[in-house]
Design an enzyme around this catalytic site. Sequence first.
Site, PDB file in Angstrom:
ATOM      1  N   PRO A   1       3.232  -8.376   5.960  1.00  0.00           N
ATOM      2  CA  PRO A   1       3.174  -7.889   4.574  1.00  0.00           C
ATOM      3  C   PRO A   1       4.274  -8.517   3.727  1.00  0.00           C
ATOM      4  O   PRO A   1       5.422  -8.632   4.155  1.00  0.00           O
ATOM      5  CB  PRO A   1       3.397  -6.379   4.735  1.00  0.00           C
ATOM      6  CG  PRO A   1       2.914  -6.077   6.111  1.00  0.00           C
ATOM      7  CD  PRO A   1       3.282  -7.282   6.937  1.00  0.00           C
ATOM      8  N   GLU A   2       3.902  -8.956   2.532  1.00  0.00           N
ATOM      9  CA  GLU A   2       4.853  -9.561   1.615  1.00  0.00           C
ATOM     10  C   GLU A   2       5.169  -8.575   0.488  1.00  0.00           C
ATOM     11  O   GLU A   2       4.755  -7.422   0.523  1.00  0.00           O
ATOM     12  CB  GLU A   2       4.294 -10.881   1.093  1.00  0.00           C
ATOM     13  CG  GLU A   2       4.067 -11.894   2.203  1.00  0.00           C
ATOM     14  CD  GLU A   2       3.640 -13.262   1.706  1.00  0.00           C
ATOM     15  OE1 GLU A   2       3.792 -13.548   0.500  1.00  0.00           O
ATOM     16  OE2 GLU A   2       3.163 -14.063   2.520  1.00  0.00           O
TER      17      GLU A   2
END
Length: 276
Positions: free
Chosen positions: A2-3
């Site tokens: 996840p960014e």
Amino acid sequence: MPELPEVEVTRRGVAPHLEGQTVAGVVTRHSGLRWPFPVNLNELLTGRIIRSTGRRGKYLLINFDHGTLIVHLGMSGHLRILPPGIVPQKHDHFDLVVGKPIKNVMRMTDPRRFGAVLWHDNADGDIEEHTLLRGLGLEPLEDKFSARELHRQTRNRSAPIKQVLLAGDIVVGVGNIYASESLFKAGINPKTAAGKISLPRYEKLVTAIRETLAAAIEQGGSSLRDFIAVNGQSGYFQQSYFVYSRTGQACRICTTPIRQIKQGQRSTFYCVVCQR
């Protein structure tokens, strides 16, 4: 992994259920995730009020009067808000129970256990001085992140601009997906040395980064293999990718096949015509 958009989507999802609530208890399963759980976390938080939530890079911050709970989703983690009484499954490692009477449980699921739940006490200084946060660069959606600052800090950088964006010491949270997409939108070849990029081109890049991240947040992030939002739904930003994971497909602007290369063991996607 996840960014920034996925973490911000998560923060916005949990915030209405946590902020202003009193912690009724903490449940930890196993000894920890990437690092051990704080041994006295239940005693530290039970009876305390959650004042606010925040985010620093890819770290979710849950703020109390006496300190901050730091949550990192790792490679495969996600958070859900559940009613009390839901039986935990194999990969459910952490519960933050809130409300009087109990209203909700924030449950962290992390199959690979590369995430983290840590505590930073106010007595140890400002949260920005925490080991995991102190070296982070500017937040890309805040005013301090500017073309002039990016230009100034890259004058002696010979590394490719894509690698500089991922490093996180100048700007934080622009991960692999959104770096590729932003560089395409700005018309900059990802192999270009950061120190060779002019101020006008950095102005385009800063605008592209902000617009790309904002659009991703609005669309619930990207449906990464393990990421789902707090409500159990997947994001749909990947439906509008211009280059990321589109190797060999026609560029949406000029129809040239999208190329894929390796930079620092990460895949980079770009158009040789649109990005100079």
